[in-house]
Design an enzyme around this catalytic site. Structure first.
Site, PDB file in Angstrom:
ATOM      1  N   SER A 188       0.789  -1.241   0.000  1.00 15.95           N
ATOM      2  CA  SER A 188       0.000   0.000   0.000  1.00 15.95           C
ATOM      3  C   SER A 188       0.817   1.285   0.000  1.00 15.95           C
ATOM      4  CB  SER A 188      -0.944   0.011   1.211  1.00 15.95           C
ATOM      5  OG  SER A 188      -2.068  -0.808   0.964  1.00 15.95           O
ATOM      6  N   LYS A 191       0.374   3.878  -2.743  1.00 13.83           N
ATOM      7  CA  LYS A 191      -0.656   4.924  -2.715  1.00 13.83           C
ATOM      8  C   LYS A 191      -0.041   6.320  -2.694  1.00 13.83           C
ATOM      9  CE  LYS A 191      -4.437   2.311  -0.500  1.00 13.83           C
ATOM     10  NZ  LYS A 191      -3.855   0.971  -0.288  1.00 13.83           N
ATOM     11  N   SER A 368      -5.538   3.916   4.524  1.00 12.59           N
ATOM     12  CA  SER A 368      -5.128   3.009   3.452  1.00 12.59           C
ATOM     13  C   SER A 368      -6.343   2.527   2.667  1.00 12.59           C
ATOM     14  CB  SER A 368      -4.343   1.810   4.002  1.00 12.59           C
ATOM     15  OG  SER A 368      -3.578   1.198   2.985  1.00 12.59           O
TER      16      SER A 368
END
Length: 531
Positions: A188, A191, A368
């Site tokens: 993640s 991102k 997230s």
């Protein structure tokens, strides 16, 4: 009055002395008993004090003692002294023509002034001085950071592959790296790249619109999805809230009552996106089918972040909810909403807009949020004239990162969320994304920093750093897949220098151990000047 004899004087003095000594003994006894009680209280308090606080007090005591010793030595070295002034200063002042060292004689000189800490907004920059500018806070050195981080990198919990980059924000230069240019699965933390691309392409004030337009027939209306996953069917309050179906229904009902009594047929348009709706990982509680129309990210419970049961057709569910809201407002809607495409240039009856893109990026990073990440990837694709699909988003994000001058060697962007293991980026790339976000010439990227979770307090770091020195100091985006752990963010070191870092690890077998190891590495930056 008869004169006192000498023996009488001696006897009187002896009596007074004995009495005084007796009183002194009593006072000393009281003082010792009070001292013993105070010691007992201190011991009890010390035993009740947490180990972390004991170490802090010990450090303060040692630092104070060391500082006092250094000060004494400095005074002695700076001497000799005469009447409160160093003789060296007096000699120098005399050479300059100021009698008596210039303390009492001659015209007064203006006191030296320090440079202002910050120049006035819009005004000229403050002049450089030894106490201002980029050298005011000493930067860490590569050797100092290596001494701190290399032993921590040997932790077996970090898996087989590691990519590390630490960059001084002031200079933009990497001060420590270990395979910093090696592309790895980032999970993640990708991102950060998705957010940077979207903010750069669209700007932080961009908002995503959801509309109701007139359909092909006189009594047809169409709910058009604009790609806002934060559109909510829940009640909202205040001014700063996500776009709400309730408000869209209110505005639509007002417009339809002016238009005519109905009945109306409701359609919904999801043609903005193309390609597969399902993420390559398949149906999953971490992400809904990726469509441009959904309410509350297709969640089937009352959660607003994290894993949750998801709708299999979030667009149809959102349209059905909207039809019920219209009926509640006196609008007759016949049948069930049907999927269809609105005519090009159709007249808009009502619309709502999302929060600014900067807020969406902050929410994406703090919690997230995979649904927001995939939506922002597609918004970037639309801005670039690419198809709003997984492939189109990946291409647009990559090109936007290249325009930002970021190091893309070995990088492959496959999705916006990091759920796809085909994603590969380096720690050096993620660290430079954060450097750009802190740069004065990229204010549009600032929410990449403000959206980072705070260690021990917010988002995905809320339950971490319970007893670490990084608590409240480290801000970082987390990344976790099976065998993958990552952390990328910012920290202010012990000297007050702002650093950004990216730690990527692949091949981990103990996710909790890997998280703790990464947290120790981030805390180590906060705890040292590393020079």
């Amino acid at each position: 009055m008869p004169e006192a004899r000498s023996w009488q004087v001696r006897e009187w003095l002896s009596h007074r002395l004995s009495r005084g000594l007796h009183e002194l003994d009593r006072a000393r006894g009281r003082g010792l008993r009070a001292l013993d009680r105070a010691r007992d209280r201190i011991r009890r308090q010390w035993r009740r004090t947490p180990p972390e606080q004991r170490r802090t007090w010990q450090l303060v005591a040692v630092s104070a003692g060391t500082g006092l010793a250094v000060a004494v030595v400095a005074v002695l070295v700076a001497g000799p002294w005469d009447a409160g002034q160093r003789t060296a200063e007096r000699a120098r002042a005399t050479e300059d023509g100021v009698p008596g060292g210039g303390r009492d004689d001659g015209p007064a000189r203006p006191a030296p002034s320090a440079a202002p800490v910050l120049a006035a907004l819009g005004g000229p920059a403050a002049p450089r001085s030894p106490d201002s500018g980029e050298d005011a806070v000493p930067p860490p050195t590569g050797a100092g950071l290596a001494d701190t981080l290399e032993p921590l990198l040997e932790d077996s919990a970090l898996g087989d592959e590691r990519s590390v980059s630490v960059v001084d924000v002031t200079t933009g230069q990497q001060v420590f790296g270990s395979k910093a240019g090696t592309a790895m699965v980032p999970a993640s933390t990708i991102k950060l790249a998705t957010g940077a691309a979207a903010l750069s392409a669209l700007g932080p004030d961009h908002r995503i619109r959801t509309s109701v337009v007139a359909g092909a027939g006189e009594n047809d209306i169409v709910l058009v999805g604009g790609g806002d996953p934060t559109l909510t069917a829940r009640e909202v309050t205040g001014d700063d809230h996500p776009a709400a179906l309730v408000q869209l229904a209110d505005a639509t009902a007002r417009a339809l009552k002016k238009r005519g009594a109905g009945p109306y047929r409701l359609g919904y348009d999801t043609s903005l996106y193309s390609g597969s709706k399902l993420h390559p990982i398949g149906p999953n509680e971490n992400i809904s089918p990726v469509v441009p129309l959904m309410a509350d990210e297709g969640r089937k419970d009352d959660s607003d972040h994290g894993p949750a049961p998801r709708a299999t057709d979030p667009a149809a569910d959102a349209a059905g909810t909207f039809a019920s809201m219209l009926r509640d407002r006196g609008v007759e809607v016949t049948g069930e909403p049907r999927s269809g495409k609105a005519a090009k240039g159709a007249r808009t009856l009502a619309s709502v807009r999302s929060q600014p893109l900067s807020s969406l990026v902050e929410r994406m990073l703090t919690t997230s949020d995979n649904d927001i990440a995939e939506a922002l990837s597609r918004q970037t694709a639309l801005a670039a004239g690419e198809p709003a699909s997984f492939a189109g988003g990946a291409k647009a994000v990559t090109e936007r990162l290249r325009k930002l001058g970021l190091p893309l060697d070995g990088a492959r962007i496959a999705d916006g969320s990091g759920l796809d293991r085909a994603d590969h980026v380096s720690a050096g790339l993620l660290a430079q994304v954060l450097v750009r976000a802190a740069a004065q010439d990229h204010p549009e990227l600032r929410s990449l920093l403000t959206g980072l979770p705070v260690a021990g307090f917010t988002g995905t770091l809320r339950t971490r750093y319970a007893d670490g020195v990084g608590r409240g100091v480290v801000r970082a985006k987390t990344g976790t897949l099976t065998g993958v752990n990552s952390l990328a963010g910012s920290v202010v070191d012990a000297d007050g220098r702002l650093l950004v870092f990216a730690y990527l690890t692949n091949g981990t077998t103990d996710p909790n151990g890997a998280q703790h190891a990464l947290d120790r590495m981030a805390s180590a930056l906060a705890n040292c000047g590393c020079r």
